[in-house]
Design a protein around this motif. Sequence first.
Motif, short mmCIF file in Angstrom:
data_model
loop_
_atom_site.label_atom_id
_atom_site.label_comp_id
_atom_site.label_asym_id
_atom_site.label_seq_id
_atom_site.Cartn_x
_atom_site.Cartn_y
_atom_site.Cartn_z
N MET A 77 0.85 -1.18 0.00
CA MET A 77 0.00 0.00 0.00
C MET A 77 0.89 1.23 0.00
SD MET A 77 -3.13 -0.87 2.62
CE MET A 77 -3.71 0.81 2.63
N ARG A 78 0.49 2.23 -0.75
CA ARG A 78 1.25 3.49 -0.85
C ARG A 78 0.71 4.43 0.23
NH1 ARG A 78 4.65 5.92 -4.39
NH2 ARG A 78 4.27 8.10 -4.92
N ILE A 79 1.60 4.82 1.16
CA ILE A 79 1.19 5.68 2.26
C ILE A 79 2.16 6.85 2.40
CG2 ILE A 79 0.10 3.77 3.52
CD1 ILE A 79 2.58 3.87 5.42
N SER A 80 1.78 7.81 3.22
CA SER A 80 2.64 8.96 3.51
C SER A 80 3.85 8.49 4.30
CB SER A 80 1.87 9.99 4.33
OG SER A 80 2.75 10.97 4.83
N SER A 81 5.03 8.98 3.91
CA SER A 81 6.24 8.62 4.66
C SER A 81 6.37 9.46 5.92
CB SER A 81 7.48 8.76 3.78
OG SER A 81 7.56 10.06 3.25
N THR A 93 -1.94 5.71 11.41
CA THR A 93 -2.40 7.09 11.21
C THR A 93 -2.81 7.30 9.76
OG1 THR A 93 -0.95 7.86 12.96
CG2 THR A 93 -1.76 9.52 11.42
N SER A 94 -2.01 6.81 8.83
CA SER A 94 -2.35 6.95 7.41
C SER A 94 -3.69 6.32 7.09
CB SER A 94 -1.27 6.31 6.53
OG SER A 94 -0.07 7.01 6.62
N LEU A 95 -3.92 5.14 7.62
CA LEU A 95 -5.18 4.44 7.37
C LEU A 95 -6.35 5.16 8.03
CD1 LEU A 95 -6.27 1.88 6.00
CD2 LEU A 95 -5.91 0.68 8.15
N GLU A 96 -6.15 5.62 9.24
CA GLU A 96 -7.22 6.26 10.00
C GLU A 96 -7.65 7.59 9.38
OE1 GLU A 96 -10.07 5.88 12.60
OE2 GLU A 96 -8.42 4.45 12.73
N VAL A 97 -6.70 8.39 8.93
CA VAL A 97 -7.05 9.72 8.43
C VAL A 97 -7.47 9.72 6.96
CG1 VAL A 97 -5.57 10.89 10.09
CG2 VAL A 97 -4.69 10.40 7.81
N SER A 98 -7.21 8.64 6.23
CA SER A 98 -7.51 8.65 4.80
C SER A 98 -9.01 8.69 4.52
CB SER A 98 -6.87 7.45 4.10
OG SER A 98 -7.49 6.26 4.51
N LYS A 99 -9.81 7.98 5.28
CA LYS A 99 -11.27 8.00 5.13
C LYS A 99 -11.74 7.76 3.69
CE LYS A 99 -12.13 9.82 9.38
NZ LYS A 99 -11.87 8.85 10.38
N VAL A 100 -11.05 6.88 2.98
CA VAL A 100 -11.43 6.58 1.60
C VAL A 100 -12.19 5.24 1.58
CG1 VAL A 100 -9.56 7.87 0.52
CG2 VAL A 100 -9.20 5.48 1.14
N PRO A 101 -13.16 5.12 0.68
CA PRO A 101 -13.90 3.85 0.60
C PRO A 101 -13.12 2.72 -0.05
CG PRO A 101 -14.76 5.41 -0.99
CD PRO A 101 -13.72 6.14 -0.19
N TRP A 102 -12.06 3.05 -0.81
CA TRP A 102 -11.26 2.05 -1.50
C TRP A 102 -9.79 2.40 -1.39
CZ3 TRP A 102 -13.80 -2.13 -2.78
CH2 TRP A 102 -15.16 -2.03 -3.04
N VAL A 103 -8.97 1.40 -1.06
CA VAL A 103 -7.52 1.57 -1.08
C VAL A 103 -6.96 0.69 -2.19
CG1 VAL A 103 -7.28 2.18 1.36
CG2 VAL A 103 -7.13 -0.23 0.68
N SER A 104 -5.85 1.13 -2.74
CA SER A 104 -5.18 0.34 -3.77
C SER A 104 -4.13 -0.54 -3.12
CB SER A 104 -4.50 1.26 -4.79
OG SER A 104 -5.46 2.01 -5.48
#
Length: 171
Positions: free
Chosen positions: A117-121, A127-138
Amino acid sequence: MKPLASDEKTATVLVYTPNMLVRGDVVVKESVRVSIWLRTQGVPNFIHLIKPQVIVFGGTPPKSHAYEEMFVPTDQVIGFHLAPPAADPMDYDPTEGNRTMQPVHVLVASFFMKGKMRISSAADFATSLEVSKVPWVSIYDAEIVNPYLPQFAMSVPMLLASPTKVSIGLA
Protein backbone atom coordinates in the motif's frame (compact mmCIF):
# COMPACT_ATOMS: atom_id res chain seq x y z
CA MET A 1 -27.36 -8.33 -22.95
CA LYS A 2 -27.95 -5.36 -25.19
CA PRO A 3 -25.38 -4.53 -27.88
CA LEU A 4 -22.49 -2.27 -26.85
CA ALA A 5 -22.85 1.42 -27.65
CA SER A 6 -20.05 3.05 -29.64
CA ASP A 7 -18.69 4.63 -26.44
CA GLU A 8 -18.71 1.39 -24.38
CA LYS A 9 -16.30 -1.49 -23.80
CA THR A 10 -16.25 -4.72 -21.82
CA ALA A 11 -13.63 -5.77 -19.32
CA THR A 12 -13.21 -9.03 -17.41
CA VAL A 13 -13.01 -8.44 -13.66
CA LEU A 14 -12.92 -10.35 -10.40
CA VAL A 15 -15.32 -9.24 -7.69
CA TYR A 16 -14.88 -10.38 -4.08
CA THR A 17 -17.70 -10.33 -1.50
CA PRO A 18 -17.74 -11.79 2.03
CA ASN A 19 -19.00 -15.14 0.72
CA MET A 20 -18.21 -15.39 -2.99
CA LEU A 21 -15.81 -14.71 -5.83
CA VAL A 22 -17.26 -13.68 -9.19
CA ARG A 23 -15.37 -13.54 -12.49
CA GLY A 24 -17.25 -11.94 -15.35
CA ASP A 25 -17.41 -9.10 -17.83
CA VAL A 26 -18.60 -5.58 -17.01
CA VAL A 27 -19.73 -2.97 -19.51
CA VAL A 28 -18.27 0.50 -18.92
CA LYS A 29 -17.75 3.69 -20.86
CA GLU A 30 -14.71 3.58 -23.16
CA SER A 31 -13.00 6.34 -21.16
CA VAL A 32 -13.26 4.51 -17.80
CA ARG A 33 -10.16 3.02 -16.18
CA VAL A 34 -11.69 -0.20 -14.92
CA SER A 35 -9.08 -0.67 -12.18
CA ILE A 36 -10.38 2.41 -10.35
CA TRP A 37 -14.00 2.29 -11.55
CA LEU A 38 -15.41 1.75 -8.04
CA ARG A 39 -13.83 5.04 -6.92
CA THR A 40 -15.71 7.07 -9.52
CA GLN A 41 -18.97 8.91 -9.00
CA GLY A 42 -20.56 7.00 -11.86
CA VAL A 43 -20.36 3.58 -10.22
CA PRO A 44 -23.81 1.93 -10.15
CA ASN A 45 -25.58 0.47 -7.11
CA PHE A 46 -25.21 -2.99 -8.67
CA ILE A 47 -22.27 -4.35 -10.61
CA HIS A 48 -23.81 -5.98 -13.68
CA LEU A 49 -21.69 -8.96 -14.75
CA ILE A 50 -22.08 -10.78 -18.05
CA LYS A 51 -21.38 -14.55 -18.22
CA PRO A 52 -20.18 -14.68 -14.61
CA GLN A 53 -18.52 -17.68 -13.08
CA VAL A 54 -19.23 -17.75 -9.35
CA ILE A 55 -17.61 -19.59 -6.46
CA VAL A 56 -19.68 -19.52 -3.26
CA PHE A 57 -17.95 -20.07 0.09
CA GLY A 58 -20.82 -21.15 2.32
CA GLY A 59 -19.63 -24.57 3.31
CA THR A 60 -17.04 -27.08 2.32
CA PRO A 61 -16.25 -27.57 -0.45
CA PRO A 62 -16.90 -24.23 -2.20
CA LYS A 63 -19.64 -24.46 -4.85
CA SER A 64 -19.34 -23.10 -8.37
CA HIS A 65 -22.13 -21.69 -10.52
CA ALA A 66 -22.45 -20.03 -13.92
CA TYR A 67 -25.08 -17.54 -15.05
CA GLU A 68 -25.91 -15.50 -18.12
CA GLU A 69 -25.96 -12.31 -16.06
CA MET A 70 -25.56 -11.40 -12.40
CA PHE A 71 -26.11 -8.24 -10.35
CA VAL A 72 -23.86 -7.88 -7.30
CA PRO A 73 -24.73 -5.06 -4.87
CA THR A 74 -21.78 -2.65 -4.98
CA ASP A 75 -21.95 -2.10 -1.22
CA GLN A 76 -21.21 -5.82 -0.68
CA VAL A 77 -18.01 -5.72 -2.73
CA ILE A 78 -14.84 -5.91 -0.62
CA GLY A 79 -12.27 -6.47 -3.37
CA PHE A 80 -12.11 -5.75 -7.10
CA HIS A 81 -9.58 -5.99 -9.94
CA LEU A 82 -9.12 -6.60 -13.64
CA ALA A 83 -8.64 -10.24 -14.58
CA PRO A 84 -5.05 -10.93 -15.63
CA PRO A 85 -3.38 -10.39 -18.00
CA ALA A 86 -5.34 -7.12 -18.45
CA ALA A 87 -3.97 -4.11 -16.61
CA ASP A 88 -4.51 -0.35 -16.42
CA PRO A 89 -1.87 2.28 -15.73
CA MET A 90 -1.10 2.69 -12.03
CA ASP A 91 -3.19 5.20 -10.11
CA TYR A 92 -0.26 7.18 -8.70
CA ASP A 93 2.72 9.21 -9.83
CA PRO A 94 5.90 7.26 -8.96
CA THR A 95 7.90 10.51 -8.79
CA GLU A 96 5.65 11.97 -6.08
CA GLY A 97 7.71 12.61 -2.97
CA ASN A 98 6.97 11.80 0.66
CA ARG A 99 5.36 8.43 -0.16
CA THR A 100 6.44 4.93 0.66
CA MET A 101 5.27 1.43 -0.26
CA GLN A 102 4.25 -0.47 2.88
CA PRO A 103 4.22 -4.29 2.56
CA VAL A 104 0.82 -5.59 3.70
CA HIS A 105 -1.18 -8.78 3.96
CA VAL A 106 -4.84 -8.15 3.26
CA LEU A 107 -7.51 -10.66 4.28
CA VAL A 108 -10.42 -10.34 1.87
CA ALA A 109 -12.98 -12.89 3.08
CA SER A 110 -11.16 -16.22 2.66
CA PHE A 111 -8.59 -14.75 0.25
CA PHE A 112 -5.07 -13.88 1.38
CA MET A 113 -3.54 -11.01 -0.58
CA LYS A 114 0.11 -10.13 -0.15
CA GLY A 115 1.05 -6.76 -1.66
CA LYS A 116 1.92 -3.13 -0.95
CA MET A 117 0.00 0.00 0.00
CA ARG A 118 1.25 3.49 -0.85
CA ILE A 119 1.19 5.68 2.26
CA SER A 120 2.64 8.96 3.51
CA SER A 121 6.24 8.62 4.66
CA ALA A 122 5.54 11.31 7.27
CA ALA A 123 3.05 9.17 9.24
CA ASP A 124 2.87 5.64 10.56
CA PHE A 125 0.58 3.11 8.91
CA ALA A 126 -2.20 3.31 11.52
CA THR A 127 -2.40 7.09 11.21
CA SER A 128 -2.35 6.95 7.41
CA LEU A 129 -5.18 4.44 7.37
CA GLU A 130 -7.22 6.26 10.00
CA VAL A 131 -7.05 9.72 8.43
CA SER A 132 -7.51 8.65 4.80
CA LYS A 133 -11.27 8.00 5.13
CA VAL A 134 -11.43 6.58 1.60
CA PRO A 135 -13.90 3.85 0.60
CA TRP A 136 -11.26 2.05 -1.50
CA VAL A 137 -7.52 1.57 -1.08
CA SER A 138 -5.18 0.34 -3.77
CA ILE A 139 -3.04 -2.73 -3.17
CA TYR A 140 -0.11 -3.04 -5.58
CA ASP A 141 1.84 -6.08 -6.84
CA ALA A 142 -0.62 -8.39 -5.12
CA GLU A 143 -0.28 -12.15 -4.91
CA ILE A 144 -3.63 -13.75 -4.15
CA VAL A 145 -4.27 -17.23 -2.74
CA ASN A 146 -7.13 -19.02 -1.02
CA PRO A 147 -6.69 -22.00 1.36
CA TYR A 148 -10.02 -23.48 0.19
CA LEU A 149 -8.91 -23.38 -3.45
CA PRO A 150 -5.35 -24.77 -3.49
CA GLN A 151 -5.16 -24.41 -7.28
CA PHE A 152 -6.01 -20.69 -7.07
CA ALA A 153 -2.94 -18.45 -7.26
CA MET A 154 -2.99 -15.14 -9.04
CA SER A 155 -0.78 -12.07 -9.34
CA VAL A 156 -2.22 -8.67 -10.21
CA PRO A 157 -0.47 -5.30 -10.54
CA MET A 158 -3.27 -3.46 -8.71
CA LEU A 159 -6.53 -4.16 -6.92
CA LEU A 160 -9.03 -2.20 -4.88
CA ALA A 161 -10.02 -3.25 -1.34
CA SER A 162 -12.58 -1.69 0.98
CA PRO A 163 -10.52 -0.84 4.08
CA THR A 164 -13.51 -1.02 6.43
CA LYS A 165 -14.48 -4.53 5.24
CA VAL A 166 -11.08 -6.24 5.16
CA SER A 167 -8.31 -6.85 7.67
CA ILE A 168 -4.83 -5.52 6.97
CA GLY A 169 -1.70 -7.00 8.50
CA LEU A 170 1.72 -5.42 8.28
CA ALA A 171 4.45 -7.62 6.87
